[in-house]
Design a protein around this motif. Structure first.
Motif, PDB file in Angstrom:
ATOM      1  N   TRP A  64      40.358  32.945 -23.988  1.00  0.00           N
ATOM      2  CA  TRP A  64      39.752  31.852 -24.776  1.00  0.00           C
ATOM      3  C   TRP A  64      40.173  31.159 -25.433  1.00  0.00           C
ATOM      4  CZ3 TRP A  64      35.723  29.533 -22.528  1.00  0.00           C
ATOM      5  CH2 TRP A  64      35.054  28.835 -23.461  1.00  0.00           C
ATOM      6  N   LYS A  68      40.513  27.175 -25.356  1.00  0.00           N
ATOM      7  CA  LYS A  68      40.253  26.302 -26.499  1.00  0.00           C
ATOM      8  C   LYS A  68      41.368  25.267 -26.989  1.00  0.00           C
ATOM      9  CE  LYS A  68      36.675  28.548 -29.307  1.00  0.00           C
ATOM     10  NZ  LYS A  68      36.420  29.124 -30.712  1.00  0.00           N
ATOM     11  N   TRP A 201      30.515  25.395 -26.672  1.00  0.00           N
ATOM     12  CA  TRP A 201      31.441  26.193 -26.195  1.00  0.00           C
ATOM     13  C   TRP A 201      30.985  27.620 -25.307  1.00  0.00           C
ATOM     14  CZ3 TRP A 201      36.290  25.166 -26.572  1.00  0.00           C
ATOM     15  CH2 TRP A 201      36.584  24.242 -27.370  1.00  0.00           C
TER      16      TRP A 201
END
Length: 403
Positions: A64, A68, A201
């Motif tokens: 993750w 990002k 997100w």
């Protein structure tokens, strides 16, 4: 110390030779980026990540931070912020296996919208109607693909809204009507016992999960069996900056073959819609227009599209199937792949490209598969025969006959 395996590639890091790792869609987007074509910024999560996902379904959390970081690089290129309050970055999340599987796996558009970012989008675009049109599309698509809420419920509500407002097409609904529709769509999700995620997100993580899941849906598994595609391939995920074909009458979206998939004739064969998004063309919501009419509607865009279509044929040395969007008069290419075609078209395209010097004799022979030769030996309707059409319709596939 061993270097950690790389699961994410920016478009600038890939090329067409990496289809097994980046999927066909991702590899071709990277290749088009590399040769300077107008491709929106984005990145690809690899097929190897898909393999890991099926071993451990929380795998996405392991990468993750890398996701990002990739989004941050896209933000820098696009000049927008994901989830931002000024001109927010929206993305599409698209599947892409190493071998083309049209319509078999899932895509989500307009991801990143919520009650706050839709207002920011309206202000940035100067068009409230466009923003809420994008929002209602996102809720419907995300709820269907990711949350598995019945697609028909949204279509029914949309049909009712058009009837209430006395309009025929989606693009005739006002901003106020679309705002009402957004609220009604959220109610559908709530009544299905689910909460629509507001955090961009969280939306992104769930969408990536859904694309990986779509590799093993019954329709995808069946398609692979029919077409002898290995189960071991997996799908990549392309995360691409949204460009909008539904911003007004100087915008549009379409699909086009560089040569006819039915006959192999060397002419553009496709269709487009003004003021629409990609799913409108394939969903039959509105009747598309012949690609040749783009020459009148947007002459500069048409000239540019013809140039790019020719360049892509010369680059890939095969007939291409291209998806495109026009945003405020600027053309963007969203996908290219070798076009599916009938047996007759395969022979003509191979022979024409040989005569044009694009491919050699051996390649021309290899372009026509044995089963296509068999198809050509079957009885067919004489294309020169004079017949009276019984019905007319829009083609969904080349089919065995035309009329």
């Amino acid at each position: 110390m061993l270097e950690a395996k790389k699961y994410i590639y920016d478009f600038s890091e890939g090329d067409a030779g990496m289809k097994i790792l980046l999927g066909g869609k991702g590899a071709n987007l990277a290749q088009m980026w590399k040769i300077g074509l107008p491709v929106p910024p984005g990145f690809i999560i690899t097929t190897e990540a898909c393999h890991e996902y099926w071993k451990e379904q929380d795998f996405i959390l392991n990468i993750w931070d890398d996701v990002k970081a990739a989004v941050a690089r896209v933000e820098a290129l696009a000049g927008k912020t994901f989830g931002g309050e000024n001109d927010p970055l929206l993305v599409s999340v698209r599947s892409g296996a190493p071998v083309s599987m049209p319509g078999m796996m899932d895509t989500i558009l307009n991801l990143g919208l919520n009650d706050r970012t839709v207002t920011a989008l309206a202000e940035a675009a100067g068009d409230e109607r466009f923003a809420y049109d994008s929002y209602r599309r996102f809720i419907q698509m995300f709820s269907d693909v990711v949350m598995e809420v019945d697609h028909a419920s949204f279509e029914k509500k949309l049909h009712e809204k058009k009837a209430q407002n006395g309009v025929k097409d989606d693009n005739q609904l006002s901003a106020d009507a679309l705002k009402e529709l957004v609220g009604e769509y959220k109610t559908i999700v709530k009544e299905a016992g689910k909460d629509f995620p507001a955090d961009p997100w969280q939306q992104l993580r769930l969408a990536i999960d859904a694309v990986f899941r779509s590799w093993n849906t019954p329709r995808a598994v069946t398609y692979r069996k029919i077409n002898n595609i290995p189960e071991s391939y997996g799908t990549a995920v392309s995360v691409v900056t949204m460009v909008f074909g539904n911003l007004g009458n100087d915008c549009g979206t379409g699909v086009c073959f560089t040569r006819s998939p039915s006959t192999g004739e060397n002419r553009l064969f496709g269709e487009y819609l003004i003021n629409a998004q990609g799913e409108d063309v394939v969903a039959g919501i509105r009747t598309p227009v012949e690609i040749s009419q783009l020459a009148t509607a947007m002459p500069d865009v048409y000239i540019e599209f013809c140039r790019i279509a020719k360049l892509l044929e010369e680059h890939y040395k095969d007939a291409q199937d291209i998806e495109f969007t026009v945003e405020r008069g600027k053309l963007y290419i969203l996908q290219t792949r070798n076009g599916k075609r009938t047996a007759a078209a395969a022979v003509k395209v191979a022979m024409d490209m040989y005569r044009e010097g694009l491919i050699d004799e051996r390649t021309a022979v290899e372009r026509v598969a044995p089963d296509q030769v068999e198809q050509l030996l079957h009885p067919q309707i004489d294309p020169k025969a004079k017949v009276v059409p019984l019905v007319k319709g829009l083609p969904a596939s080349p089919g065995a006959a035309a009329g």
